[in-house]
Design a protein around this motif. Sequence first.
Motif, PDB file in Angstrom:
ATOM      1  N   ALA A 186       0.831  -1.208   0.000  1.00 50.22           N
ATOM      2  CA  ALA A 186       0.000   0.000   0.000  1.00 50.22           C
ATOM      3  C   ALA A 186       0.865   1.257   0.000  1.00 50.22           C
ATOM      4  O   ALA A 186       0.546   2.237  -0.682  1.00 50.22           O
ATOM      5  N   ALA A 187       1.959   1.234   0.743  1.00 46.96           N
ATOM      6  CA  ALA A 187       2.857   2.392   0.810  1.00 46.96           C
ATOM      7  C   ALA A 187       3.483   2.665  -0.560  1.00 46.96           C
ATOM      8  O   ALA A 187       3.582   3.818  -0.986  1.00 46.96           O
ATOM      9  N   ARG A 188       3.899   1.621  -1.238  1.00 42.29           N
ATOM     10  CA  ARG A 188       4.477   1.795  -2.582  1.00 42.29           C
ATOM     11  C   ARG A 188       3.449   2.390  -3.539  1.00 42.29           C
ATOM     12  O   ARG A 188       3.752   3.302  -4.311  1.00 42.29           O
ATOM     13  N   LYS A 189       2.230   1.857  -3.500  1.00 39.58           N
ATOM     14  CA  LYS A 189       1.178   2.332  -4.403  1.00 39.58           C
ATOM     15  C   LYS A 189       0.792   3.781  -4.121  1.00 39.58           C
ATOM     16  O   LYS A 189       0.363   4.494  -5.028  1.00 39.58           O
ATOM     17  N   ALA A 190       0.930   4.211  -2.871  1.00 38.43           N
ATOM     18  CA  ALA A 190       0.565   5.580  -2.490  1.00 38.43           C
ATOM     19  C   ALA A 190       1.765   6.522  -2.507  1.00 38.43           C
ATOM     20  O   ALA A 190       1.653   7.664  -2.081  1.00 38.43           O
ATOM     21  N   TYR A 191       2.910   6.040  -2.986  1.00 44.73           N
ATOM     22  CA  TYR A 191       4.143   6.840  -3.047  1.00 44.73           C
ATOM     23  C   TYR A 191       4.514   7.418  -1.678  1.00 44.73           C
ATOM     24  O   TYR A 191       4.861   8.590  -1.551  1.00 44.73           O
ATOM     25  N   VAL A 192       4.436   6.559  -0.662  1.00 39.95           N
ATOM     26  CA  VAL A 192       4.792   6.949   0.701  1.00 39.95           C
ATOM     27  C   VAL A 192       6.312   6.954   0.838  1.00 39.95           C
ATOM     28  O   VAL A 192       6.995   6.064   0.331  1.00 39.95           O
ATOM     29  N   ASP A 193       6.834   7.980   1.517  1.00 35.36           N
ATOM     30  CA  ASP A 193       8.279   8.090   1.735  1.00 35.36           C
ATOM     31  C   ASP A 193       8.746   7.271   2.937  1.00 35.36           C
ATOM     32  O   ASP A 193       9.848   6.723   2.935  1.00 35.36           O
ATOM     33  N   VAL A 194       7.905   7.234   3.986  1.00 36.33           N
ATOM     34  CA  VAL A 194       8.288   6.579   5.242  1.00 36.33           C
ATOM     35  C   VAL A 194       7.138   5.709   5.722  1.00 36.33           C
ATOM     36  O   VAL A 194       6.006   6.184   5.847  1.00 36.33           O
ATOM     37  N   LEU A 195       7.433   4.440   5.996  1.00 40.39           N
ATOM     38  CA  LEU A 195       6.455   3.533   6.606  1.00 40.39           C
ATOM     39  C   LEU A 195       6.952   3.198   8.000  1.00 40.39           C
ATOM     40  O   LEU A 195       8.046   2.649   8.156  1.00 40.39           O
ATOM     41  N   ILE A 196       6.151   3.543   9.004  1.00 43.95           N
ATOM     42  CA  ILE A 196       6.503   3.233  10.392  1.00 43.95           C
ATOM     43  C   ILE A 196       5.677   2.028  10.820  1.00 43.95           C
ATOM     44  O   ILE A 196       4.446   2.051  10.745  1.00 43.95           O
ATOM     45  N   VAL A 197       6.370   0.972  11.250  1.00 43.19           N
ATOM     46  CA  VAL A 197       5.722  -0.275  11.651  1.00 43.19           C
ATOM     47  C   VAL A 197       5.799  -0.408  13.168  1.00 43.19           C
ATOM     48  O   VAL A 197       6.884  -0.453  13.746  1.00 43.19           O
ATOM     49  N   ASP A 198       4.635  -0.461  13.805  1.00 42.12           N
ATOM     50  CA  ASP A 198       4.542  -0.673  15.243  1.00 42.12           C
ATOM     51  C   ASP A 198       4.426  -2.177  15.473  1.00 42.12           C
ATOM     52  O   ASP A 198       3.481  -2.807  15.002  1.00 42.12           O
ATOM     53  N   THR A 199       5.403  -2.752  16.155  1.00 40.01           N
ATOM     54  CA  THR A 199       5.369  -4.185  16.443  1.00 40.01           C
ATOM     55  C   THR A 199       5.134  -4.393  17.933  1.00 40.01           C
ATOM     56  O   THR A 199       5.243  -3.463  18.726  1.00 40.01           O
TER      57      THR A 199
END
Length: 85
Positions: free
Chosen positions: A54-67
């Motif tokens: 989804a981030a790639r498709k939306a041209y997101v610069d930063v993906l923050i993953v909460d684990t």
Amino acid sequence: DERKRKKVMVVSADVYRPAAIEQLRTLAEQVGCLFHPSDAGQDPVAIVEGALDAARKAYVDVLIVDTAGRLAVDQAMMDEIARLH
């Protein structure tokens, strides 16, 4: 400066605390970043793979993953973070 502004998305892969997902959704709304939905019934790796797509498709610069929080002595959670990596 617009050139320094980043498009940010957050996602929660903490399937052990369903409230964490809702807390992150609320925080994303407050700060104006994108939120990738997830739910406690999903596999954390599948959540992250979906968020990356989804981030790639939306041209997101930063993906923050909460684990989920983990301790080195908890082998199952350490295995999970290794799979996420």
